[in-house]
Every structure is written in structure tokens, then in C-alpha cells.
Design a protein around this motif. Sequence first.
Motif, PDB file in Angstrom:
ATOM      1  N   ILE A  35       0.810  -1.222   0.000  1.00 26.79           N
ATOM      2  CA  ILE A  35       0.000   0.000   0.000  1.00 26.79           C
ATOM      3  C   ILE A  35       0.845   1.275   0.000  1.00 26.79           C
ATOM      4  O   ILE A  35       0.560   2.187  -0.776  1.00 26.79           O
ATOM      5  N   PRO A  36       1.890   1.394   0.817  1.00 24.75           N
ATOM      6  CA  PRO A  36       2.693   2.632   0.741  1.00 24.75           C
ATOM      7  C   PRO A  36       3.321   2.859  -0.635  1.00 24.75           C
ATOM      8  O   PRO A  36       3.385   3.984  -1.120  1.00 24.75           O
ATOM      9  N   PHE A  37       3.725   1.777  -1.285  1.00 27.67           N
ATOM     10  CA  PHE A  37       4.303   1.900  -2.622  1.00 27.67           C
ATOM     11  C   PHE A  37       3.223   2.277  -3.631  1.00 27.67           C
ATOM     12  O   PHE A  37       3.464   3.065  -4.538  1.00 27.67           O
ATOM     13  N   GLY A  38       2.032   1.722  -3.479  1.00 24.65           N
ATOM     14  CA  GLY A  38       0.926   2.073  -4.359  1.00 24.65           C
ATOM     15  C   GLY A  38       0.530   3.528  -4.234  1.00 24.65           C
ATOM     16  O   GLY A  38       0.234   4.188  -5.232  1.00 24.65           O
ATOM     17  N   VAL A  39       0.535   4.048  -3.014  1.00 30.45           N
ATOM     18  CA  VAL A  39       0.199   5.462  -2.805  1.00 30.45           C
ATOM     19  C   VAL A  39       1.221   6.354  -3.499  1.00 30.45           C
ATOM     20  O   VAL A  39       0.861   7.374  -4.123  1.00 30.45           O
ATOM     21  N   GLN A  40       2.492   5.991  -3.441  1.00 27.46           N
ATOM     22  CA  GLN A  40       3.526   6.788  -4.118  1.00 27.46           C
ATOM     23  C   GLN A  40       3.358   6.719  -5.631  1.00 27.46           C
ATOM     24  O   GLN A  40       3.574   7.716  -6.329  1.00 27.46           O
ATOM     25  N   LEU A  41       2.955   5.555  -6.140  1.00 24.67           N
ATOM     26  CA  LEU A  41       2.721   5.442  -7.579  1.00 24.67           C
ATOM     27  C   LEU A  41       1.525   6.281  -8.013  1.00 24.67           C
ATOM     28  O   LEU A  41       1.525   6.854  -9.102  1.00 24.67           O
ATOM     29  N   PHE A  42       0.491   6.379  -7.176  1.00 30.59           N
ATOM     30  CA  PHE A  42      -0.644   7.257  -7.485  1.00 30.59           C
ATOM     31  C   PHE A  42      -0.205   8.719  -7.491  1.00 30.59           C
ATOM     32  O   PHE A  42      -0.661   9.515  -8.316  1.00 30.59           O
ATOM     33  N   LYS A  43       0.676   9.071  -6.558  1.00 33.84           N
ATOM     34  CA  LYS A  43       1.193  10.441  -6.520  1.00 33.84           C
ATOM     35  C   LYS A  43       1.994  10.741  -7.788  1.00 33.84           C
ATOM     36  O   LYS A  43       1.875  11.819  -8.366  1.00 33.84           O
ATOM     37  N   CYS A  64      13.147   9.046   9.463  1.00 37.99           N
ATOM     38  CA  CYS A  64      13.858   7.828   9.082  1.00 37.99           C
ATOM     39  C   CYS A  64      12.969   6.836   8.334  1.00 37.99           C
ATOM     40  O   CYS A  64      13.471   6.029   7.566  1.00 37.99           O
ATOM     41  N   LEU A  65      11.649   6.879   8.532  1.00 37.02           N
ATOM     42  CA  LEU A  65      10.768   5.941   7.850  1.00 37.02           C
ATOM     43  C   LEU A  65      10.765   6.143   6.337  1.00 37.02           C
ATOM     44  O   LEU A  65      10.860   5.157   5.597  1.00 37.02           O
ATOM     45  N   PRO A  66      10.691   7.384   5.836  1.00 36.71           N
ATOM     46  CA  PRO A  66      10.818   7.549   4.381  1.00 36.71           C
ATOM     47  C   PRO A  66      12.168   7.084   3.843  1.00 36.71           C
ATOM     48  O   PRO A  66      12.234   6.578   2.720  1.00 36.71           O
ATOM     49  N   LEU A  67      13.226   7.212   4.627  1.00 33.74           N
ATOM     50  CA  LEU A  67      14.531   6.725   4.198  1.00 33.74           C
ATOM     51  C   LEU A  67      14.506   5.213   4.022  1.00 33.74           C
ATOM     52  O   LEU A  67      14.991   4.680   3.016  1.00 33.74           O
ATOM     53  N   VAL A  68      13.906   4.509   4.964  1.00 34.10           N
ATOM     54  CA  VAL A  68      13.809   3.049   4.875  1.00 34.10           C
ATOM     55  C   VAL A  68      12.969   2.651   3.666  1.00 34.10           C
ATOM     56  O   VAL A  68      13.337   1.749   2.897  1.00 34.10           O
ATOM     57  N   ASN A  70      12.441   4.438   0.953  1.00 34.55           N
ATOM     58  CA  ASN A  70      13.168   4.762  -0.272  1.00 34.55           C
ATOM     59  C   ASN A  70      14.219   3.703  -0.585  1.00 34.55           C
ATOM     60  O   ASN A  70      14.426   3.360  -1.749  1.00 34.55           O
ATOM     61  N   ILE A  71      14.873   3.173   0.435  1.00 35.20           N
ATOM     62  CA  ILE A  71      15.843   2.093   0.219  1.00 35.20           C
ATOM     63  C   ILE A  71      15.129   0.849  -0.300  1.00 35.20           C
ATOM     64  O   ILE A  71      15.585   0.199  -1.243  1.00 35.20           O
ATOM     65  N   LEU A  72      13.974   0.521   0.297  1.00 36.35           N
ATOM     66  CA  LEU A  72      13.186  -0.611  -0.199  1.00 36.35           C
ATOM     67  C   LEU A  72      12.710  -0.374  -1.627  1.00 36.35           C
ATOM     68  O   LEU A  72      12.663  -1.305  -2.439  1.00 36.35           O
ATOM     69  N   TRP A  73      12.354   0.856  -1.943  1.00 36.59           N
ATOM     70  CA  TRP A  73      11.907   1.218  -3.291  1.00 36.59           C
ATOM     71  C   TRP A  73      13.014   0.926  -4.309  1.00 36.59           C
ATOM     72  O   TRP A  73      12.765   0.358  -5.368  1.00 36.59           O
ATOM     73  N   ILE A  74      14.247   1.308  -3.979  1.00 38.85           N
ATOM     74  CA  ILE A  74      15.364   1.102  -4.901  1.00 38.85           C
ATOM     75  C   ILE A  74      15.741  -0.370  -4.985  1.00 38.85           C
ATOM     76  O   ILE A  74      15.984  -0.902  -6.072  1.00 38.85           O
ATOM     77  N   VAL A  75      15.753  -1.062  -3.843  1.00 35.62           N
ATOM     78  CA  VAL A  75      16.164  -2.471  -3.813  1.00 35.62           C
ATOM     79  C   VAL A  75      15.171  -3.359  -4.549  1.00 35.62           C
ATOM     80  O   VAL A  75      15.568  -4.325  -5.215  1.00 35.62           O
ATOM     81  N   LEU A 114      13.387   8.972  -5.417  1.00 35.07           N
ATOM     82  CA  LEU A 114      13.079   9.046  -3.989  1.00 35.07           C
ATOM     83  C   LEU A 114      11.618   9.489  -3.798  1.00 35.07           C
ATOM     84  O   LEU A 114      11.361  10.644  -3.479  1.00 35.07           O
ATOM     85  N   PRO A 115      10.663   8.581  -3.975  1.00 35.01           N
ATOM     86  CA  PRO A 115       9.255   9.005  -3.901  1.00 35.01           C
ATOM     87  C   PRO A 115       8.769   9.307  -2.476  1.00 35.01           C
ATOM     88  O   PRO A 115       7.898  10.143  -2.303  1.00 35.01           O
ATOM     89  N   PHE A 116       9.328   8.625  -1.500  1.00 37.24           N
ATOM     90  CA  PHE A 116       8.889   8.845  -0.127  1.00 37.24           C
ATOM     91  C   PHE A 116       9.564  10.103   0.411  1.00 37.24           C
ATOM     92  O   PHE A 116      10.782  10.211   0.410  1.00 37.24           O
ATOM     93  N   GLY A 117       8.784  11.035   0.839  1.00 35.06           N
ATOM     94  CA  GLY A 117       9.312  12.287   1.333  1.00 35.06           C
ATOM     95  C   GLY A 117       9.354  13.373   0.277  1.00 35.06           C
ATOM     96  O   GLY A 117       9.801  14.467   0.540  1.00 35.06           O
ATOM     97  N   SER A 118       8.901  13.063  -0.956  1.00 39.88           N
ATOM     98  CA  SER A 118       8.849  14.106  -1.975  1.00 39.88           C
ATOM     99  C   SER A 118       7.425  14.652  -2.072  1.00 39.88           C
ATOM    100  O   SER A 118       6.460  13.941  -1.819  1.00 39.88           O
TER     101      SER A 118
END
Length: 121
Positions: A35-43, A64-68, A70-75, A114-118
Amino acid sequence: MNTLGNILWFFLGGFLIALYYALFGLLMCLTIIGIPFGVQLFKMAGVALCPFGRDVQLMTDSGCLPLVFNILWIVTGWWEIAIFHIAMAIICAITIIGIPFAKAHWRLLKMSILPFGSTRA
């Protein structure tokens, strides 16, 4: 000019990019973990529909949560979206007429790395 740019963007492929983001956002929202990744894709789909007249800002004090995330997003392989936007920006920047579209891909590139935090501005 923003309206004309958004209309041209929509008909010259912006709709397909936004549809891609929205479709994968729906697929990611099927699981609780996604769900967090889906919300960023909608954004990102919202920015992909009308990129002219908007800007993407990366927040530096988001925690720190958006950093984590974002790392998961890239990995997990979403960095491929960034490569797509880099390639499209280079292709669009070849001609003078395509430079505004290259800048729009650059805005989407910032959000796709870096979608989380943007945020959209």
C-alpha cells in the motif's frame, strides 16, 4: 503555456505513463505491504498527467521511515522507472521543441528515485 504543454504532454505519451503508474499502483495496493508503494505510484501518476506548472521538491527533514521506504523502493527494482525517465529526457532534449518535455521527465525522475518524502509544489 502550461495548459498547452499539459495538453501536448497528455496526447504525446503522458497519458500512457500515468496509466502505467496508476495500474501498478492498483496492483501494489492489493497487498497490505504494498500500500505505501501504491500510494507513491498514485502520486507519481498525478504528476505524470499534468507535469507543467508543477514542481517536485524533496523534503530533507522527513524522518527515518521515508529513508527506509526509499531504500526498499530502490532495492525492489523501482529504479527502472528512473532509468526510463533519464532515457526519455535525453531523447526529448535532442530537439529544441522537446526541451520542455525533457524538463518534465526530469521532474518525474526526481520523484521516481526518492518518492517517499517528496512533494508536489
